[in-house]
Structure formats: C-alpha cells, structure tokens
Design a protein around this motif. Structure first.
Motif, PDB file in Angstrom:
ATOM      1  N   LYS A 161       0.847  -1.189   0.000  1.00 12.83           N
ATOM      2  CA  LYS A 161       0.000   0.000   0.000  1.00 12.83           C
ATOM      3  C   LYS A 161       0.888   1.247   0.000  1.00 12.83           C
ATOM      4  CE  LYS A 161      -4.294  -1.599   0.411  1.00 12.83           C
ATOM      5  NZ  LYS A 161      -5.390  -1.230  -0.500  1.00 12.83           N
ATOM      6  N   ASP A 162       0.538   2.207  -0.817  1.00 14.30           N
ATOM      7  CA  ASP A 162       1.362   3.402  -0.936  1.00 14.30           C
ATOM      8  C   ASP A 162       1.076   4.333   0.225  1.00 14.30           C
ATOM      9  OD1 ASP A 162       3.211   5.077  -1.972  1.00 14.30           O
ATOM     10  OD2 ASP A 162       1.904   5.975  -3.473  1.00 14.30           O
ATOM     11  N   GLN A 163       1.658   3.968   1.384  1.00 10.09           N
ATOM     12  CA  GLN A 163       1.457   4.746   2.601  1.00 10.09           C
ATOM     13  C   GLN A 163       2.794   5.225   3.126  1.00 10.09           C
ATOM     14  OE1 GLN A 163      -1.348   5.578   4.250  1.00 10.09           O
ATOM     15  NE2 GLN A 163      -2.693   4.634   2.747  1.00 10.09           N
ATOM     16  N   LEU A 164       2.764   6.349   3.821  1.00 16.11           N
ATOM     17  CA  LEU A 164       3.967   6.895   4.435  1.00 16.11           C
ATOM     18  C   LEU A 164       3.957   6.642   5.926  1.00 16.11           C
ATOM     19  CD1 LEU A 164       4.295  10.368   2.665  1.00 16.11           C
ATOM     20  CD2 LEU A 164       5.496   8.248   2.123  1.00 16.11           C
ATOM     21  N   ILE A 165       5.124   6.258   6.439  1.00 17.05           N
ATOM     22  CA  ILE A 165       5.323   6.154   7.880  1.00 17.05           C
ATOM     23  C   ILE A 165       6.542   6.992   8.232  1.00 17.05           C
ATOM     24  CG2 ILE A 165       4.310   3.849   8.031  1.00 17.05           C
ATOM     25  CD1 ILE A 165       7.167   2.763   8.186  1.00 17.05           C
ATOM     26  N   LEU A 166       6.671   7.355   9.502  1.00 16.15           N
ATOM     27  CA  LEU A 166       7.869   8.050   9.953  1.00 16.15           C
ATOM     28  C   LEU A 166       8.914   7.005  10.303  1.00 16.15           C
ATOM     29  CD1 LEU A 166       6.373  10.873  12.185  1.00 16.15           C
ATOM     30  CD2 LEU A 166       7.392  11.108   9.914  1.00 16.15           C
ATOM     31  N   ALA A 167      10.044   7.016   9.595  1.00 13.67           N
ATOM     32  CA  ALA A 167      11.020   5.954   9.781  1.00 13.67           C
ATOM     33  C   ALA A 167      12.431   6.456   9.564  1.00 13.67           C
ATOM     34  CB  ALA A 167      10.729   4.800   8.821  1.00 13.67           C
ATOM     35  N   ASP A 168      13.372   5.845  10.288  1.00 15.66           N
ATOM     36  CA  ASP A 168      14.786   5.958   9.981  1.00 15.66           C
ATOM     37  C   ASP A 168      15.086   4.787   9.058  1.00 15.66           C
ATOM     38  OD1 ASP A 168      17.663   5.618  10.110  1.00 15.66           O
ATOM     39  OD2 ASP A 168      17.622   7.058  11.759  1.00 15.66           O
ATOM     40  N   TYR A 205      -2.522   1.906  11.689  1.00 17.86           N
ATOM     41  CA  TYR A 205      -1.180   1.336  11.640  1.00 17.86           C
ATOM     42  C   TYR A 205      -0.919   0.662  10.302  1.00 17.86           C
ATOM     43  CZ  TYR A 205      -0.655   2.131  16.630  1.00 17.86           C
ATOM     44  OH  TYR A 205      -0.551   2.729  17.860  1.00 17.86           O
ATOM     45  N   ALA A 206       0.327   0.766   9.854  1.00 20.00           N
ATOM     46  CA  ALA A 206       0.809  -0.050   8.739  1.00 20.00           C
ATOM     47  C   ALA A 206       1.454  -1.289   9.347  1.00 20.00           C
ATOM     48  CB  ALA A 206       1.825   0.727   7.910  1.00 20.00           C
ATOM     49  N   VAL A 207       1.161  -2.428   8.772  1.00 25.45           N
ATOM     50  CA  VAL A 207       1.656  -3.690   9.303  1.00 25.45           C
ATOM     51  C   VAL A 207       2.566  -4.347   8.274  1.00 25.45           C
ATOM     52  CG1 VAL A 207       1.050  -5.924  10.291  1.00 25.45           C
ATOM     53  CG2 VAL A 207      -0.479  -3.975  10.599  1.00 25.45           C
ATOM     54  N   LEU A 208       3.781  -4.658   8.691  1.00 26.93           N
ATOM     55  CA  LEU A 208       4.694  -5.457   7.887  1.00 26.93           C
ATOM     56  C   LEU A 208       4.618  -6.887   8.413  1.00 26.93           C
ATOM     57  CD1 LEU A 208       7.769  -3.045   7.771  1.00 26.93           C
ATOM     58  CD2 LEU A 208       6.107  -3.462   5.962  1.00 26.93           C
ATOM     59  N   GLN A 209       4.205  -7.799   7.553  1.00 27.47           N
ATOM     60  CA  GLN A 209       4.009  -9.193   7.959  1.00 27.47           C
ATOM     61  C   GLN A 209       5.085 -10.065   7.315  1.00 27.47           C
ATOM     62  OE1 GLN A 209      -0.021 -11.146   7.768  1.00 27.47           O
ATOM     63  NE2 GLN A 209       1.030 -12.465   6.302  1.00 27.47           N
ATOM     64  N   ILE A 210       5.867 -10.744   8.158  1.00 30.69           N
ATOM     65  CA  ILE A 210       6.914 -11.656   7.700  1.00 30.69           C
ATOM     66  C   ILE A 210       6.496 -13.062   8.129  1.00 30.69           C
ATOM     67  CG2 ILE A 210       9.327 -12.327   7.888  1.00 30.69           C
ATOM     68  CD1 ILE A 210       8.314  -8.779   8.693  1.00 30.69           C
ATOM     69  N   LYS A 211       6.261 -13.923   7.159  1.00 30.11           N
ATOM     70  CA  LYS A 211       5.701 -15.245   7.442  1.00 30.11           C
ATOM     71  C   LYS A 211       6.565 -16.325   6.811  1.00 30.11           C
ATOM     72  CE  LYS A 211       1.292 -17.750   7.142  1.00 30.11           C
ATOM     73  NZ  LYS A 211      -0.103 -17.671   6.666  1.00 30.11           N
ATOM     74  N   THR A 259       4.751 -16.269  12.110  1.00 29.32           N
ATOM     75  CA  THR A 259       4.406 -15.003  11.468  1.00 29.32           C
ATOM     76  C   THR A 259       4.725 -13.865  12.427  1.00 29.32           C
ATOM     77  OG1 THR A 259       2.603 -16.069  10.262  1.00 29.32           O
ATOM     78  CG2 THR A 259       2.604 -13.673  10.346  1.00 29.32           C
ATOM     79  N   PHE A 260       5.541 -12.937  11.984  1.00 25.11           N
ATOM     80  CA  PHE A 260       5.836 -11.726  12.753  1.00 25.11           C
ATOM     81  C   PHE A 260       5.058 -10.555  12.158  1.00 25.11           C
ATOM     82  CE2 PHE A 260       9.345 -14.078  14.491  1.00 25.11           C
ATOM     83  CZ  PHE A 260       9.571 -13.489  15.729  1.00 25.11           C
ATOM     84  N   TYR A 261       4.489  -9.730  13.055  1.00 25.24           N
ATOM     85  CA  TYR A 261       3.764  -8.528  12.655  1.00 25.24           C
ATOM     86  C   TYR A 261       4.498  -7.319  13.240  1.00 25.24           C
ATOM     87  CZ  TYR A 261       0.052 -12.022  12.111  1.00 25.24           C
ATOM     88  OH  TYR A 261      -0.673 -13.137  11.769  1.00 25.24           O
ATOM     89  N   VAL A 262       4.918  -6.414  12.386  1.00 26.87           N
ATOM     90  CA  VAL A 262       5.559  -5.176  12.835  1.00 26.87           C
ATOM     91  C   VAL A 262       4.566  -4.040  12.603  1.00 26.87           C
ATOM     92  CG1 VAL A 262       7.485  -3.595  12.532  1.00 26.87           C
ATOM     93  CG2 VAL A 262       7.850  -6.057  12.275  1.00 26.87           C
ATOM     94  N   TYR A 263       4.052  -3.470  13.697  1.00 25.31           N
ATOM     95  CA  TYR A 263       3.077  -2.379  13.626  1.00 25.31           C
ATOM     96  C   TYR A 263       3.817  -1.041  13.683  1.00 25.31           C
ATOM     97  CZ  TYR A 263      -1.034  -5.285  14.185  1.00 25.31           C
ATOM     98  OH  TYR A 263      -2.033  -6.202  13.986  1.00 25.31           O
ATOM     99  N   LEU A 264       3.539  -0.203  12.708  1.00 26.64           N
ATOM    100  CA  LEU A 264       4.145   1.129  12.639  1.00 26.64           C
ATOM    101  C   LEU A 264       3.050   2.153  12.367  1.00 26.64           C
ATOM    102  CD1 LEU A 264       7.145   0.066  10.423  1.00 26.64           C
ATOM    103  CD2 LEU A 264       7.300   0.710  12.823  1.00 26.64           C
TER     104      LEU A 264
END
Length: 510
Positions: free
Chosen positions: A387-394, A435-441, A498-503
C-alpha cells in the motif's frame, strides 16, 4: 431473570470504567446505562399496569417481593415515560459514540461533526417523547398524529441501528490481524446483543406510556402477553445476553489493553535492555579494540607470508607448508572480520537512543530490504506491491530490522527437515486501522511455547552457531519501539511463524 442482565450490565460497566481509561469503555458503559434505564422503566410500567402472565412476571421480577417493590414505588406515569425517553436517548447516543470512536473509516477531522449529529438525534428523540413536550404536540392533534409520529421514530431508530451496525461490520472486516480481530469480534457480538435488547425495549414497545393510545401497540401482545413461544425466546435472549455481556466487556478490556500496547514498550524487555545497555557498550568497546589489534597482526603475517612465498619459489620443499599457513591465515582473517561485524551489530542494537524519523513509503522499505537478500533468498521470498502509505522511519534502521526478521525466517525454513510442502517466506504489507503492518511469514520450524517469553531478550538465541549472538530480535524490538511501533508474533511448532511489525501511519502518500 431480567435482573441478572441488569446486575451484569451494572457491574461490568463499573469495572470497565474503573479499570480502563479508554474512551471505548466509556461509550460501551453508556450503552449499558441506557439499556438499564429502558428495562427499569418497563419493569415499573408492567408492575403498575399488571396483566403479565406468570412466566413473564418471573422473567421480569424473579420474586413476588421484587414485583411488589416496583408496584408500590412512588413514581408517576410521566416519570415512567421520562425514564423510557432518557434511556432510549442515552443508548442511541452512546451506541453511536462507540461506533464512531472505533471507526477508522470516518476521517478524524469530521468525527466531531458526526458526534454532534448523533447527539442531536438522541436529543430530538428525548424531546419528542418528553411528557410535557409530547402533551403539547398532541393536545389538538388527531389520533393519526400518534401513529405517524411513532412510525417515523421507529423507522429512524431502525435506520440508525442499521447504519451503525453496518459501519461496525465494515470496521471488523478491515481488521486483517487475527489476534486483534478475534478480540473485536466478541465486542461486535456484544454490541449486536445490545442492539437486539434495544429493539425489544426501545423500538417494538411503547415509545412512551403517558398517553394510553401510544402505550397500546400491537407488538406488545406477541412480546409480553399472548404468544406461548415468547417464553422460550425470552429465556434464550436472557441466557445469550448474560454470557455475551460478560465476555464482551472482558474482550473490550483485553482489546483496549492490546491497542494500548501498540506503540508502547514492553516494560520487562525495556528494563533488561536498560540494565545491560552500559555494560554492553563497555564490553563491545574493549573486545573490539582487541580484535582490531589482531587484525594488525594478521596483516603483518600476510606481509611475512608474501615474503616467504618468494623464498618458496626457490625452495620447492617449503611450498606445501606455506600454502597451509596461507589457508589458516585466510580463515583467521575471515573469522576476525565476521566477529567485527557482529560486534558492530551488537553495538548498534544498543545505541538506538536517537533516530532521524522521516516520511518513508512502505514500498521503499520493501525494495531496500530485497536488495540485501542473496539470489537464493530472492528466489524463495514471496511479496506483493505494498500500500502506498507513508510512515515516519529511519530508513537504514528499519530496513535492517525487517532484514533480521527475514533472515530468521530463511533460517527457520532451512532448519525444518520435516517440511513436506514447498518452503516459502513472505513479506506483505497492509493497513490495520491507523497502523501499517509489515508481515513476515514462513513455514519453518516454528517456536516452542517455552521459548517465547525469552525471544526478545538480549543474547538469547535458539541457533547453535558460533556467529549468532542472539541480538537479531533484540535489535528488532529496540528499533521498532524507537519508531513508536510494536512487534507481535504467532507461531506453531513445526508449521511456521508469522511476525507482525506495527508502525503508525504518517499520512497517505501523494
């Protein structure tokens, strides 16, 4: 029997408000309060008007003494009608407030206007059936006025509930994360149960009782007086309401707790990291100096070996020994470089006190992570456009975080010797509320339950390796917390993890 529902609503409402400071708890407690006022209003009405079958009297009052208490209490017909109107208005407003508060479909900037509209609708519902106002309106009106008004108000209540339940259903369907969805599902069932109670007592019953013509309604007979099946239906409703109210309130408390944890550090892990922070920095600095000294020695050995190689060309008997020495020096050099790399990772894992957070797209993070994979890993991983979403990230830190999780996934797949189906590792991104979720499965070895509470501890590792120091997930946890995010995982031994990273989402990308 109805008294049990009243008691449960009252107790759970108080517990929700006192144990959870979330606004959703207040909104649901307001729904309980409105339902209680409605039910108590009809208990007064039935006790004073009489005529209920014995089974229905037992359902409403449970004991003759309780029936007599309501029957002989000092309350006027206007006060009973006012109690019903207040209860109906309170329920309508707080139900709308609960749904609006839970909704991520309604834009935050327009939510205040939606709250205001819900308040005005509830207020108009009360004012129309406030006994003094209704008496003025009906004073010179024909009988058809009562029927038309009742029809319009009942239709508006039905449309109001239908719109709110539709909005809540859409919100439930938008939840992609199982552990959040499961908790919210029970909350959703609780709201539906409250809506059914409101239909019985707030819509398909007299809307006010101060005028006899409006107190006589054709559903009254089938609901309370004549229908023999109504007893079974009432027992079923009471039983379901009793169970759903308890579990719903508890699930809302758990749901609020989970939502509150997202973006906040886990105190146990934070404490362990904080306690070991300075020690790790001193340790890495000292060891790194020693390894750098070894690197100097290795360089000197290489120079001496190069000089010795020139002599070997003149003495063939020494060529074999020189070759063995060269192999040993190469292995020592490679091991030294690998340890230095691990020391840098160790130091980085504990120096994330400051980060430069900039608007970053999920797609860019995914692209940079994929560049770090080797060809074999890129052939195995499954991805799809983010999804073309922006998060605040380093960006460098977050890319390394996702790469660490993917590295663990590839290792888990490789270690699963019993894998009967094709191995896979996937990296997906999606939205879950704000939240944007990065899912690593992966479908690797999975994680044993006895190991899960240690998974994010510094220096804990399940891998028997001289080069793995158990810092990958500790680094992940530290970095994600610095991004105001949260890490969650699900795992089944032998089936995968499955890991979920919520940002938190910054804003939609232009």
């Amino acid at each position: 029997m109805i008294l049990f529902i009243l008691a449960v609503m009252m107790i759970t409402g108080i517990l929700l408000v006192t144990t959870s400071m979330k606004s959703s708890s207040t909104w649901l407690t307001g729904c309980f309060a409105g339902s209680i006022l409605l039910i108590v209003g009809f208990m007064y009405y039935f006790a004073k008007s009489g005529g209920l079958p014995f089974q229905m009297e037992f359902i409403f009052f449970l004991h003759p003494d309780i029936h007599r208490f309501f029957q002989y209490s000092t309350i006027t017909i206007d006060e009973m009608s006012r109690l019903l109107s207040i209860g109906r208005a309170v329920f309508l407003f707080f139900l709308a407030g609960f749904v609006i508060n839970a909704s991520t479909i309604i834009q935050p900037r327009i939510k205040p206007f939606v709250y205001a509209a819900a308040f005005l609708f509830a207020l108009s519902s009360y004012l129309i059936y406030e006994p003094i106002v209704y008496a003025r309106l009906a004073e010179h009106s024909p009988d058809s006025f009562h029927h038309r008004t009742a029809f319009i108000m009942r239709a508006s209540y039905l449309l109001h509930e239908l719109a709110l339940l539709t909005l809540l259903t859409r919100e439930l369907r938008r939840m992609r994360t199982p552990w959040l969805r499961n908790k919210f599902m029970i909350v959703f069932v609780t709201v539906v149960n409250l809506a059914v109670i409101f239909l019985l007592f707030g819509v398909f019953s007299p809307l006010q009782v101060s005028h006899a013509i409006t107190a006589t309604y054709f559903y009254m007979g089938s609901l309370y007086y004549n229908n023999p099946l109504s007893i079974i239906q009432w027992y079923a409703l009471i039983g379901v309401s009793f169970v759903v109210t308890i579990f719903g309130a508890f699930s809302l408390w758990r749901y609020n707790k989970l939502i509150g944890q997202i973006g906040k550090p886990e105190m146990l892990v934070e404490k362990k990291i904080r306690q070991s922070d300075m020690g790790v920095r001193v340790f890495t600095h000292g060891i790194k100096n020693q390894i750098l000294a070894q690197r100097v020695l290795i360089r000197n050995l290489k120079k001496q070996l190069a000089a010795a190689s020139d002599d070997d060309e003149r003495d063939s008997s020494r060529i074999g020994r020189t070759s063995l020495i060269r192999d040993d020096i190469d292995r020592l050099s490679a091991s030294n470089d690998q340890i230095l790399q691990r020391m840098d990772e160790l130091y980085s894992a504990f120096k994330t006190n400051r980060m430069r957070l900039r608007p970053t797209s999920l797609q860019l993070i995914c692209e940079q992570v994929l560049t770090k994979l080797d060809p074999e890993q890129r052939a195995l991983i499954q991805t799809k456009p983010f999804k073309d979403q922006l998060i605040l990230a380093d960006l460098p830190y977050l890319v390394q975080t996702v790469y660490n999780l993917l590295s663990n996934a590839f290792d888990a797949v490789r270690d699963n010797k019993s894998l009967a189906r094709p191995a896979y590792v996937s990296l997906y991104g999606y939205l879950a509320g704000h939240y944007a979720v990065l899912q690593i499965k992966d479908n690797g070895v999975g994680i044993d339950k006895s190991q899960r509470h240690q998974l994010f501890d510094p220096f804990y590792t399940r891998k028997n390796s001289d080069t793995n120091w158990g810092l990958g997930l500790s680094y992940v946890q530290q970095t994600v917390k610095a991004h105001f995010g949260y890490v969650r995982f699900d795992s089944k031994l032998g089936e995968g993890t499955t890991f979920y990273v919520y940002l938190p989402i910054y804003r939609a990308a232009d």
